[in-house]
Motif scaffolding. Structure first.
Motif, PDB file in Angstrom:
ATOM      1  N   ILE A 144       0.832  -1.201   0.000  1.00 53.22           N
ATOM      2  CA  ILE A 144       0.000   0.000   0.000  1.00 53.22           C
ATOM      3  C   ILE A 144       0.871   1.257   0.000  1.00 53.22           C
ATOM      4  N   TYR A 145       1.801   1.299   0.974  1.00 49.48           N
ATOM      5  CA  TYR A 145       2.552   2.518   1.272  1.00 49.48           C
ATOM      6  C   TYR A 145       3.776   2.063   2.069  1.00 49.48           C
ATOM      7  N   THR A 146       4.948   2.621   1.805  1.00 49.13           N
ATOM      8  CA  THR A 146       6.183   2.054   2.344  1.00 49.13           C
ATOM      9  C   THR A 146       6.289   2.101   3.872  1.00 49.13           C
ATOM     10  N   ARG A 147       5.632   3.044   4.531  1.00 47.16           N
ATOM     11  CA  ARG A 147       5.658   3.024   6.004  1.00 47.16           C
ATOM     12  C   ARG A 147       4.970   1.771   6.537  1.00 47.16           C
ATOM     13  N   ILE A 148       3.990   1.282   5.786  1.00 48.49           N
ATOM     14  CA  ILE A 148       3.224   0.102   6.211  1.00 48.49           C
ATOM     15  C   ILE A 148       3.937  -1.190   5.795  1.00 48.49           C
ATOM     16  N   GLY A 149       4.560  -1.152   4.630  1.00 46.70           N
ATOM     17  CA  GLY A 149       5.255  -2.345   4.139  1.00 46.70           C
ATOM     18  C   GLY A 149       5.812  -2.106   2.748  1.00 46.70           C
ATOM     19  N   ASN A 150       6.863  -2.834   2.408  1.00 46.49           N
ATOM     20  CA  ASN A 150       7.575  -2.622   1.142  1.00 46.49           C
ATOM     21  C   ASN A 150       8.304  -3.932   0.827  1.00 46.49           C
ATOM     22  N   LEU A 173       3.721   4.661  14.812  1.00 46.31           N
ATOM     23  CA  LEU A 173       4.856   5.460  15.299  1.00 46.31           C
ATOM     24  C   LEU A 173       5.677   6.004  14.131  1.00 46.31           C
ATOM     25  N   GLY A 174       5.607   5.328  12.987  1.00 43.50           N
ATOM     26  CA  GLY A 174       6.360   5.795  11.826  1.00 43.50           C
ATOM     27  C   GLY A 174       7.850   5.547  11.940  1.00 43.50           C
ATOM     28  N   VAL A 175       8.212   4.442  12.599  1.00 42.32           N
ATOM     29  CA  VAL A 175       9.643   4.148  12.752  1.00 42.32           C
ATOM     30  C   VAL A 175      10.055   3.034  11.782  1.00 42.32           C
ATOM     31  N   ASN A 176       9.474   3.066  10.579  1.00 45.83           N
ATOM     32  CA  ASN A 176       9.785   2.033   9.580  1.00 45.83           C
ATOM     33  C   ASN A 176      11.222   2.127   9.098  1.00 45.83           C
ATOM     34  N   MET A 177      11.737   0.994   8.662  1.00 44.64           N
ATOM     35  CA  MET A 177      13.017   0.962   7.975  1.00 44.64           C
ATOM     36  C   MET A 177      12.818   1.530   6.573  1.00 44.64           C
ATOM     37  N   ASP A 178      13.896   1.955   5.965  1.00 49.46           N
ATOM     38  CA  ASP A 178      13.844   2.474   4.606  1.00 49.46           C
ATOM     39  C   ASP A 178      14.252   1.349   3.639  1.00 49.46           C
ATOM     40  N   PRO A 179      13.723   1.307   2.417  1.00 45.27           N
ATOM     41  CA  PRO A 179      14.057   0.201   1.502  1.00 45.27           C
ATOM     42  C   PRO A 179      15.566   0.051   1.240  1.00 45.27           C
ATOM     43  N   HIS A 180      16.262   1.153   1.139  1.00 42.48           N
ATOM     44  CA  HIS A 180      17.701   1.032   0.854  1.00 42.48           C
ATOM     45  C   HIS A 180      18.461   0.464   2.047  1.00 42.48           C
ATOM     46  N   GLN A 181      18.041   0.898   3.249  1.00 36.87           N
ATOM     47  CA  GLN A 181      18.588   0.311   4.487  1.00 36.87           C
ATOM     48  C   GLN A 181      18.371  -1.215   4.463  1.00 36.87           C
ATOM     49  N   ALA A 182      17.142  -1.607   4.155  1.00 38.35           N
ATOM     50  CA  ALA A 182      16.788  -3.034   4.186  1.00 38.35           C
ATOM     51  C   ALA A 182      17.619  -3.817   3.167  1.00 38.35           C
TER      52      ALA A 182
END
Ligand SMILES: *Cc1c(COP(=O)(O)O)cnc(C)c1O
Length: 393
Positions: free
Chosen positions: A55-61, A239-248
């Motif tokens: 849906i949206y990267t904060r939720i999942g990617n 909380l919006g403390v998601n990892m970023d795709p490049h980090q992952a």
């Protein structure tokens, strides 16, 4: 491919990697903030959980999911939640699993900010706490109250190298209705699997061993139970403390060599620890692989290896330790740990400076304690570096 029954090293390389539409051998960086829906109905279905799809990267990617599923399998858990940092993972755990009036029991010599977060912030919202020596089962039993909701353990603890019996603590906590959360950063899933020992949640600063290359800050939480996992994911999202795709992407690359790095570093660490222990200018060495470690037998039961973290103190205490840190040439004078490069630091003035001296001493962190994170360099070079630096002290 079902990788659940395969060996750890195979899981490191293959577990959780989703099918890629182009057949990409590794999960690419899906550097996007949002994902197109097939139709209005499909968008509604994804939000309602009736249809798969991001849906949206904060939720999942996809890049982040690949890492979450990979580490969840390495820890033998149900599923994982990646976070922006290790402290993000700690915050999500506290927020999701503690409420006003809840009581937390935790390792006194826990990672400094994990303790400060409770004492200075969660206390404002009515969370009660007891910081104790969790390596003492009698102390754990005595500390648990009717409102204890979480026993938060770090083992081996940083930097005192205190070891907590995770199986015994889990039994005690579960009998009183509390969940057990283990910060497994120091051991990594390569050497210790807290969920197999009875813990409910395991978390990591992937900044350390899991990524292992000192180029990413990140966190990851793995839960054993689907209901606990859902609470953790929901909290991470709001909380919006998601990892970023490049980090992952970078962390996923690091994971593939985890056991190779850990094995080499712990071989080096054993040599360095023995060398330090025999040195006339060294007052004491704390390494879980040495027979002199007070909990060496428990370590052998609970961990499949000894890792690469060493604490020691020179005769001459803090002044001598500071001299040593200023004179090493190969080891980098820096905080953090678990990377391919050897790091040296002084907890009392750096990582644990936020704690009072009394709390530090209670946790075994003396002012002269030097922490040494052994990397994968040539061990003779590391010993020569320490030798020339100690000679100048
Ligand atoms: C570094 C560390 C953390 C915090 O992780 P960050 O990635 O720095 O936020 C938590 N626990 C332990 C044991 C650590 O070493």
């Amino acid at each position: 491919m079902d990788t659940k029954k395969l060996g750890f090293e195979t899981k490191m390389v293959h577990a959780g990697i989703p099918h890629d539409p182009y057949g990409s051998a590794v999960t690419p960086v899906y550097q996007t903030s949002t994902f197109a829906f097939d139709s209005a109905q499909n968008g509604a279905d994804r939000f309602a959980g009736r249809a798969d799809g991001f849906i949206y990267t904060r939720i999942g990617n996809p890049t982040i999911r690949a890492l979450e599923q990979n580490v969840a399998e390495l820890e033998n858990g149900f599923d994982g939640v990646a976070t922006a940092s290790g402290m993000g993972a700690v915050t999500v755990c506290y927020m999701a699993l503690l409420s006003q009036g809840a009581h937390l029991v935790s390792t006194g010599s826990v990672y400094g900010p994990s303790r400060t977060l409770v004492e200075q912030q969660f206390s404002r919202f009515g969370v009660e706490y007891s910081y104790i020596d969790t390596s003492d089962l009698g102390a754990v039993r005595a500390a648990i109250r009717p409102n204890t909701k979480m026993v938060y353990v770090e083992s081996p603890s940083n930097p005192a190298m205190l070891v907590t019996d995770i199986r015994a603590v889990s039994e005690l906590a579960h009998a009183r209705g509390a969940l057990v959360v283990v910060d497994n950063t120091f051991a990594s899933p390569c050497l210790q699997k807290p969920l197999d020992l009875g813990a409910d949640v395991v978390l990591h600063s992937v900044t350390k061993f899991i990524n292992g290359h000192a180029d990413v800050v990140g966190g990851l939480i793995v839960a054993r139970d689907p209901a606990v996992y859902k609470k953790l994911r929901a909290m991470m999202i709001v909380l919006g403390v998601n990892m970023d795709p490049h980090q992952a992407f970078l962390v996923s690359r690091g994971v593939k060599t985890l056991s190779l790095r850990v094995e080499r570093a712990q071989q080096n660490a054993m040599r360095v620890a023995r060398w330090l222990e025999a040195h006339p200018k060294v007052a004491w060495v704390r390494y879980v692989g040495l027979e002199s470690h007070p909990q060496h037998e428990l370590v052998k039961r609970q961990m499949s290896g000894f890792g690469s973290m060493i604490s020691f103190e020179l005769k001459g205490g803090y002044e001598a330790g500071r001299n040593l840190m200023d004179n090493v040439k190969l080891a980098t004078l820096a905080v953090s740990l678990g990377g391919v490069e050897t790091l040296i630091e002084h907890p009392a003035s750096m990582t644990h400076a936020g704690m009072s001296q009394a709390d530090r001493l209670e946790g075994g962190i003396t002012d002269g304690l030097v922490r040494y994170s052994v990397g994968i360099e040539n061990v003779e070079d590391l010993i020569a570096d320490l030798e020339q630096a100690i000679a100048k002290v």
